[in-house]
Design an enzyme around this catalytic site. Sequence first.
Site, PDB file in Angstrom:
ATOM      1  N   ASN A   1     -22.277 -31.499 -41.238  1.00  0.00           N
ATOM      2  CA  ASN A   1     -20.834 -31.492 -40.501  1.00  0.00           C
ATOM      3  C   ASN A   1     -20.623 -33.141 -40.162  1.00  0.00           C
ATOM      4  O   ASN A   1     -21.130 -33.625 -39.528  1.00  0.00           O
ATOM      5  CB  ASN A   1     -20.501 -30.555 -39.132  1.00  0.00           C
ATOM      6  N   TRP A   2     -19.874 -33.619 -41.519  1.00  0.00           N
ATOM      7  CA  TRP A   2     -20.116 -35.086 -40.339  1.00  0.00           C
ATOM      8  C   TRP A   2     -19.625 -35.698 -39.481  1.00  0.00           C
ATOM      9  O   TRP A   2     -19.263 -36.841 -38.598  1.00  0.00           O
ATOM     10  CB  TRP A   2     -19.305 -35.970 -42.363  1.00  0.00           C
ATOM     11  N   LYS A   3     -18.292 -34.401 -39.300  1.00  0.00           N
ATOM     12  CA  LYS A   3     -17.362 -34.720 -38.137  1.00  0.00           C
ATOM     13  C   LYS A   3     -16.511 -36.234 -38.809  1.00  0.00           C
ATOM     14  O   LYS A   3     -16.483 -35.843 -40.019  1.00  0.00           O
ATOM     15  CB  LYS A   3     -17.841 -35.139 -36.905  1.00  0.00           C
TER      16      LYS A   3
ATOM     17  N   GLY B   1     -25.169 -31.703 -36.282  1.00  0.00           N
ATOM     18  CA  GLY B   1     -24.132 -32.759 -36.703  1.00  0.00           C
ATOM     19  C   GLY B   1     -24.957 -34.196 -37.138  1.00  0.00           C
ATOM     20  O   GLY B   1     -24.310 -35.204 -38.502  1.00  0.00           O
ATOM     21  N   GLY B   2     -24.690 -34.925 -36.368  1.00  0.00           N
ATOM     22  CA  GLY B   2     -25.591 -35.963 -36.339  1.00  0.00           C
ATOM     23  C   GLY B   2     -26.947 -36.163 -37.616  1.00  0.00           C
ATOM     24  O   GLY B   2     -27.273 -37.340 -37.916  1.00  0.00           O
TER      25      GLY B   2
HETATM   26  P1  13P Z   1     -25.723 -32.304 -33.656  1.00  0.00           P
HETATM   27  O1  13P Z   1     -26.484 -31.607 -34.682  1.00  0.00           O
HETATM   28  O2  13P Z   1     -25.170 -33.746 -33.762  1.00  0.00           O
HETATM   29  O3  13P Z   1     -25.919 -31.672 -32.134  1.00  0.00           O
HETATM   30  O4  13P Z   1     -24.120 -31.527 -33.627  1.00  0.00           O
HETATM   31  C1  13P Z   1     -24.057 -29.603 -34.056  1.00  0.00           C
HETATM   32  C2  13P Z   1     -22.954 -29.373 -34.909  1.00  0.00           C
HETATM   33  O5  13P Z   1     -21.881 -29.320 -34.497  1.00  0.00           O
HETATM   34  C3  13P Z   1     -22.734 -29.096 -36.311  1.00  0.00           C
HETATM   35  O6  13P Z   1     -21.686 -28.389 -36.289  1.00  0.00           O
END
Ligand code: 13P
Length: 251
Positions: free
Chosen positions: A9-11, A234-235
């Site tokens: 999830n690149w956000k 995420g990250g």
């Molecule tokens: P992180 O891996 O950055 O904690 O984020 C998880 C997330 O929200 C994936 O959707």
Amino acid sequence: MRKNIVAGNWKMNKNLQEGIALAKELNEALTADKPNCDVVICTPFIHLASVTPIVDKSIIGVGAENCADKVSGAYTGEVSAEMVASTGAEYVILGHSERRAYYHETEAILEEKVKLALANNLTPIFCIGEVLEEREANKQNEVVESQLSSVFSLSSEDFSKIVLAYEPVWAIGTGKTATADQAQEIHAFIRSLIVKKYGNEVADNTSILYGGSCKPSNAKELFANPDVDGGLIGGAALKVADFKGIIDAFK
Ligand code: 13P
């Protein structure tokens, strides 16, 4: 049997050029060293049409991070499920805790989004998970059960098309990961709810991903749990070495 999936999830990260470069680099790395699980990258809307043609569809699926709860029309700034699908994307993250918290997405709104995603042949990656105060009050089971109401209205056939992601909000971007035992305990609980609602076969075939500070160093232990079928990352999805390190936990 259910699939193992590692989804990124690149956000709201990476401009278009950076996103294209990241997708190309990941595609090269996974073409050279094939994954043992399904891999998905969920990108900002504007990247989708550029990213889908440059990845090998048989190795990397592409998804959006959200879609509208309306079919089409005068909803300025929204992007419909049909538009997402028209880019060649095959997945959509729905119900992420950041959407629930910052954009006030309710179970009723999410139910509409899930239905529209399915109607456009997108696979929803539906996120659930409690905040820290709820975990501290030992209310995590109640919370995930109520969040599942948006997808428990689906027919058994439709429910079989979705992927679930358990993401404890206190573990997202905090560096704090649920322990392997905590993850297994709640994933098993979630699967038991699916058994109650849809029966053993559907429950056995539902992939339930873990998300929240998942990294190459903890992925193997988390994914080794019988009810953890991969991760929503995420990250660590923003760097090919880290994302591939997590994907390689299935080797
Ligand atoms: P992180 O891996 O950055 O904690 O984020 C998880 C997330 O929200 C994936 O959707």
